[in-house]
Design an enzyme around this catalytic site. Structure first.
Site, PDB file in Angstrom:
ATOM      1  N   GLY A  21       0.825   4.886   9.785  1.00 26.96           N
ATOM      2  CA  GLY A  21      -0.749   4.550   9.946  1.00 26.96           C
ATOM      3  C   GLY A  21      -1.708   5.850  10.233  1.00 26.96           C
ATOM      4  N   THR A  23      -3.569   7.674   7.974  1.00 24.28           N
ATOM      5  CA  THR A  23      -4.765   7.509   7.470  1.00 24.28           C
ATOM      6  C   THR A  23      -5.791   6.469   7.982  1.00 24.28           C
ATOM      7  OG1 THR A  23      -3.778   8.440   5.250  1.00 24.28           O
ATOM      8  CG2 THR A  23      -5.801   7.546   4.969  1.00 24.28           C
ATOM      9  N   ASP A  88      -7.173  14.993   5.051  1.00 26.02           N
ATOM     10  CA  ASP A  88      -6.163  13.940   4.812  1.00 26.02           C
ATOM     11  C   ASP A  88      -4.676  14.873   4.205  1.00 26.02           C
ATOM     12  OD1 ASP A  88      -4.683  11.762   5.516  1.00 26.02           O
ATOM     13  OD2 ASP A  88      -5.560  10.597   3.788  1.00 26.02           O
ATOM     14  N   GLU A  89      -3.654  14.257   4.248  1.00 26.37           N
ATOM     15  CA  GLU A  89      -2.505  14.656   3.675  1.00 26.37           C
ATOM     16  C   GLU A  89      -2.407  16.293   3.744  1.00 26.37           C
ATOM     17  OE1 GLU A  89      -0.311  12.883   2.564  1.00 26.37           O
ATOM     18  OE2 GLU A  89      -1.148  11.055   2.165  1.00 26.37           O
ATOM     19  N   GLN A  91      -0.542  18.613   4.770  1.00 29.16           N
ATOM     20  CA  GLN A  91       0.935  19.107   4.469  1.00 29.16           C
ATOM     21  C   GLN A  91       0.660  19.875   3.024  1.00 29.16           C
ATOM     22  OE1 GLN A  91       0.825  15.804   4.818  1.00 29.16           O
ATOM     23  NE2 GLN A  91       1.582  15.106   3.059  1.00 29.16           N
ATOM     24  N   CYS A 145      11.129   1.198  12.417  1.00 22.51           N
ATOM     25  CA  CYS A 145      12.340   1.476  11.604  1.00 22.51           C
ATOM     26  C   CYS A 145      12.508   0.173  10.764  1.00 22.51           C
ATOM     27  CB  CYS A 145      13.290   1.644  12.525  1.00 22.51           C
ATOM     28  SG  CYS A 145      14.870   1.939  11.700  1.00 22.51           S
ATOM     29  N   CYS A 148      15.944  -1.318  11.868  1.00 22.21           N
ATOM     30  CA  CYS A 148      16.610  -1.910  13.249  1.00 22.21           C
ATOM     31  C   CYS A 148      15.444  -2.372  13.957  1.00 22.21           C
ATOM     32  CB  CYS A 148      17.609  -0.764  14.015  1.00 22.21           C
ATOM     33  SG  CYS A 148      16.733   0.531  14.726  1.00 22.21           S
ATOM     34  N   CYS A 177      14.262   5.159  12.436  1.00 22.35           N
ATOM     35  CA  CYS A 177      14.276   5.788  13.673  1.00 22.35           C
ATOM     36  C   CYS A 177      15.361   6.991  13.978  1.00 22.35           C
ATOM     37  CB  CYS A 177      14.867   4.887  14.740  1.00 22.35           C
ATOM     38  SG  CYS A 177      16.367   4.128  14.798  1.00 22.35           S
ATOM     39  N   CYS A 180      18.999   5.541  12.733  1.00 21.12           N
ATOM     40  CA  CYS A 180      19.104   5.155  11.497  1.00 21.12           C
ATOM     41  C   CYS A 180      18.788   6.320  10.464  1.00 21.12           C
ATOM     42  CB  CYS A 180      18.355   3.875  11.062  1.00 21.12           C
ATOM     43  SG  CYS A 180      18.822   2.546  12.357  1.00 21.12           S
TER      44      CYS A 180
HETATM   45 ZN    ZN Z   1      16.599   2.361  13.447  1.00 17.38          ZN
END
Ligand code: ZN
Length: 201
Positions: A21, A23, A88-89, A91, A145, A148, A177, A180
């Protein structure tokens, strides 16, 4: 004490993994600035072609008009002297955006930047780590995640491709996460070879 600095600009970083979330949070802050009749200018890199050319659009389809620019220098050229500048963006601009953001803040602008802090391998992804260090305010959003339900801060790539970012291919990622997340690409999974603290060796 003031809630925001007086008599100077400052930097706000909004970061996190995909589906966190970023943006939407950026848009929320910019809409509030517009309510306050502040002059707002939004930039995004040309490389980001998802949904719309000249808007920033969240996954939930909120949108604001944006200037599409090629290089970090364009953000200075078109943003200098503007009260509220958003990128924004971030990177996609690379390290060249850092002195631009600093110069804008030094010259009095409130500068908001949003972008990924890690790449698909979980490695720090410049320029956000450096911007986090020099910013007055840092918000690290979490996704959920998709395996999970834990708070997620990593972007798991689901396809085997060499590019550092797959533009506009959100279906090629899941939020994960730490537990995972697997930095190895599909087809290269070497989990049995990875040492984990507590393993007997
Ligand atoms: Zn997870």
């Amino acid at each position: 004490m003031h809630l925001t600095p007086q008599g100077t600009g400052w930097i706000e970083v909004i970061t996190g993994c995909m589906f966190s979330g970023k943006t939407e949070e950026l848009i929320r802050r910019l809409v509030r600035a517009r309510y306050a009749k502040q002059e707002v200018r939004i930039f995004k890199p040309r490389i980001d072609t998802r949904y719309s050319e000249d808007e920033i659009v969240s996954h939930s389809r909120m949108s604001l008009r944006a200037h599409v620019v090629e290089k970090a220098e364009d953000v200075w050229r078109l943003g200098h002297g503007i009260q509220v500048v958003a990128v924004d963006e971030v990177q996609f601009f690379g390290a060249a955006i850092v002195p631009v953001v600093e110069s804008l803040a030094n010259s009095g602008s409130r500068v908001l930047v949003a972008g990924l802090d890690q790449d698909y391998r979980g490695e720090p992804f410049e320029p956000i780590p450096t911007l986090m260090a020099v910013a007055e305010f840092v918000t690290k959003n979490h996704a959920i995640c998709m395996q999970c339900g834990n708070p997620a801060d990593r972007s798991q790539r689901l396809v085997n491709r060499a590019e550092r970012v797959l533009v506009g291919e959100t279906e090629s990622y899941e939020a994960r996460c730490r537990r995972c997340f697997s930095p190895d690409l599909p087809g290269q999974i070497q989990q049995n070879l990875m040492y984990r603290p507590g393993d007997s060796v």
